[in-house]
Design an enzyme around this catalytic site. Structure first.
Site, mmCIF file in Angstrom:
data_model
loop_
_atom_site.group_PDB
_atom_site.id
_atom_site.type_symbol
_atom_site.label_atom_id
_atom_site.label_comp_id
_atom_site.label_asym_id
_atom_site.label_seq_id
_atom_site.Cartn_x
_atom_site.Cartn_y
_atom_site.Cartn_z
ATOM 1 N N LYS A 180 -21.306 28.315 -28.102
ATOM 2 C CA LYS A 180 -21.173 27.381 -28.355
ATOM 3 C C LYS A 180 -21.158 27.779 -29.686
ATOM 4 O O LYS A 180 -20.494 26.976 -30.987
ATOM 5 C CB LYS A 180 -21.213 26.014 -28.148
ATOM 6 C CG LYS A 180 -22.930 26.334 -27.912
ATOM 7 C CD LYS A 180 -23.329 24.930 -27.323
ATOM 8 C CE LYS A 180 -24.414 25.221 -26.793
ATOM 9 N NZ LYS A 180 -25.336 26.277 -25.778
ATOM 10 N N LYS A 184 -31.671 32.164 -35.942
ATOM 11 C CA LYS A 184 -30.468 31.199 -35.508
ATOM 12 C C LYS A 184 -31.945 30.253 -37.574
ATOM 13 O O LYS A 184 -30.405 29.303 -37.968
ATOM 14 C CB LYS A 184 -32.069 29.286 -34.645
ATOM 15 C CG LYS A 184 -31.306 30.154 -33.580
ATOM 16 C CD LYS A 184 -32.407 28.889 -32.515
ATOM 17 C CE LYS A 184 -31.942 29.199 -30.781
ATOM 18 N NZ LYS A 184 -33.203 29.043 -30.103
ATOM 19 N N LYS A 237 -18.693 37.716 -27.879
ATOM 20 C CA LYS A 237 -18.771 36.574 -26.842
ATOM 21 C C LYS A 237 -19.112 35.567 -27.163
ATOM 22 O O LYS A 237 -18.937 34.640 -27.728
ATOM 23 C CB LYS A 237 -20.210 36.957 -27.328
ATOM 24 C CG LYS A 237 -21.118 36.527 -25.775
ATOM 25 C CD LYS A 237 -22.453 36.286 -25.848
ATOM 26 C CE LYS A 237 -23.704 35.538 -25.349
ATOM 27 N NZ LYS A 237 -24.215 34.457 -25.652
HETATM 28 P P1 ADP Z 1 -24.194 29.574 -26.171
HETATM 29 O O1 ADP Z 1 -24.041 30.392 -26.522
HETATM 30 O O2 ADP Z 1 -22.513 29.042 -25.917
HETATM 31 O O3 ADP Z 1 -24.898 28.422 -26.704
HETATM 32 P P2 ADP Z 1 -26.421 29.546 -24.835
HETATM 33 O O4 ADP Z 1 -27.057 30.127 -25.243
HETATM 34 O O5 ADP Z 1 -26.652 28.008 -24.092
HETATM 35 O O6 ADP Z 1 -25.392 29.808 -24.685
HETATM 36 O O7 ADP Z 1 -26.508 30.556 -22.741
HETATM 37 C C1 ADP Z 1 -26.501 28.785 -21.517
HETATM 38 C C2 ADP Z 1 -26.665 30.488 -20.003
HETATM 39 O O8 ADP Z 1 -24.869 30.292 -19.865
HETATM 40 C C3 ADP Z 1 -27.302 31.518 -20.807
HETATM 41 O O9 ADP Z 1 -28.322 31.971 -19.696
HETATM 42 C C4 ADP Z 1 -26.551 32.354 -20.775
HETATM 43 O O10 ADP Z 1 -27.173 34.130 -20.972
HETATM 44 C C5 ADP Z 1 -24.811 31.835 -21.006
HETATM 45 N N1 ADP Z 1 -23.932 32.751 -20.750
HETATM 46 C C6 ADP Z 1 -23.383 32.203 -22.487
HETATM 47 N N2 ADP Z 1 -22.748 32.499 -22.385
HETATM 48 C C7 ADP Z 1 -22.526 34.030 -21.571
HETATM 49 C C8 ADP Z 1 -20.672 34.186 -21.799
HETATM 50 N N3 ADP Z 1 -20.213 34.571 -22.885
HETATM 51 N N4 ADP Z 1 -20.932 35.187 -21.077
HETATM 52 C C9 ADP Z 1 -22.461 35.304 -19.939
HETATM 53 N N5 ADP Z 1 -23.512 34.271 -19.666
HETATM 54 C C10 ADP Z 1 -23.481 33.477 -20.856
#
Ligand code: ADP
Ligand code: TRP
Length: 321
Positions: A192, A110, A189
């Site tokens: 956001k 981060k 992957k």
């Molecule tokens: P982002 O990567 O969009 O910021 P988060 O880190 O807030 O998403 O993830 C929130 C939840 O969604 C977590 O439990 C994470 O494992 C799941 N998650 C996020 N992106 C993916 C993805 N591309 N495939 C599968 N699970 C995901």
């Protein structure tokens, strides 16, 4: 089994969040004791606009409810509605080595992304440990990226129990290999932070635009194509049965397939798949007060579960006199 997991309200939820976190959680409610919450204290580490955080919180709650989370079967609440978790965070801070926090990949990532290295960001894993330990959670289903946070929560619980006597259940991470990592528009992957997402509840036109933006290779239409190397194929597969997947793979290999056809099919698939949830969400949007009541009732249930553990922890460290 007591299962707990949370999601940050830090942006519109996308299909990666759905398949990776929300869908498995919604399935747990049928058989397990499910604790599911919107972690708005955590989101403060990245969202600095108060209005945006408040809106994101209600939106995330509506998304979950629309997709099938049943507040009668699960305990569903907003993290800050049980502020005792912040009290436990302070208690746990006193058994948390700073070195452990400085080694966190997520903290380092981060900062590398440009977030300011403030104390909230550093102590993020202590708050997450408090989330987990306050409810004596046994299993915490998380993605691979959260594994280290779970290790930190376990370390903190073990240390606390060792110093002050048995207090917390030692939680286990549950990383399910069958849960797919959903790929984003650019083949990385979906996240956001990469701005490569397909939102679950976006409007028709913007969904079409997003899908049109999925990166594909430049193999001519007539040539055979490799489904296993195609990001578009990976995304559409989430919405297909095994037979449909085999048929589409066959069309790829045969040649003559236009990626634009597959993109149209993907649009139809997503639109239909989330159709009932979209209708439910529209109804919830008309009744924001009802959503707030559901969350308040959830917070009351969560607090009732949390208080005995917090009392015990306070007693152990000497805050009850
Ligand atoms: P982002 O990567 O969009 O910021 P988060 O880190 O807030 O998403 O993830 C929130 C939840 O969604 C977590 O439990 C994470 O494992 C799941 N998650 C996020 N992106 C993916 C993805 N591309 N495939 C599968 N699970 C995901
Ligand atoms: N850090 C988690 C994430 O970004 C969210 C989270 C906060 C969480 N508290 C939690 C997950 C407790 C599981 C259990 O995905």
């Amino acid at each position: 089994m007591r299962i707990l997991s949370g999601i940050q309200p830090s942006g519109s939820l996308h299909i990666g969040n759905y398949f990776g976190m929300m869908k498995p959680m919604i399935e747990y409610q049928e058989v397990d004791e499910l604790y599911c919450f919107i972690v708005n204290y955590h989101a403060m580490t990245s969202v600095t606009d108060g209005k945006q955080l408040a809106k994101g919180t209600v939106d995330a709650a509506m998304d979950f409810l629309a997709l099938g989370l049943d507040p009668d079967q699960a305990i569903f609440w907003v993290q800050s509605d049980v502020p005792e978790v912040a009290e436990l965070t302070w208690i746990l801070s006193n058994v948390t080595p700073v070195g452990l926090l400085l080694r966190s990949h997520s903290y380092k990532d981060k900062i590398a992304q440009g977030l300011s290295p403030n104390h909230g960001l550093l102590s993020y894993p202590v708050l997450m440990a408090a989330d987990i330990l306050l409810y004596q959670s046994e299993r915490v289903p998380v993605g691979q990226d959260q594994q280290q946070h779970l290790e930190i929560a376990r370390d903190i619980a073990i240390k606390f129990n060792h110093f002050f006597g048995e207090t917390f259940v030692i939680p286990e991470a549950e990383i399910n290999p069958n849960i797919p990592t959903v790929l984003g528009l650019d083949g990385r992957k979906m996240s956001k932070s990469y701005d490569n997402t397909i939102e679950i509840f976006t409007a028709e036109e913007s969904l079409r635009k997003k899908i049109a933006g999925i990166v594909t290779d430049s193999t001519p239409v007539s040539e055979p194509k490799d489904p296993d190397k195609c990001n578009l194929f990976a995304i559409i597969s989430l919405f297909l049965s095994e037979d449909e997947k085999t048929d589409l793979a066959e069309r790829y290999r045969r040649g003559g397939l236009k990626y634009s056809e597959v993109k149209n099919e993907l649009f139809g698939g997503i639109w239909e798949f989330f159709g009932p949830a979209r209708e439910k969400r529209k109804q919830l949007e008309q009744a924001p007060d009802h959503v707030r009541e559901v969350l308040q009732a959830g917070a009351e249930k969560a607090r009732a579960k949390a208080l005995p553990t917090l009392e015990l922890a306070k007693e152990r460290v000497g805050l009850v006199y």
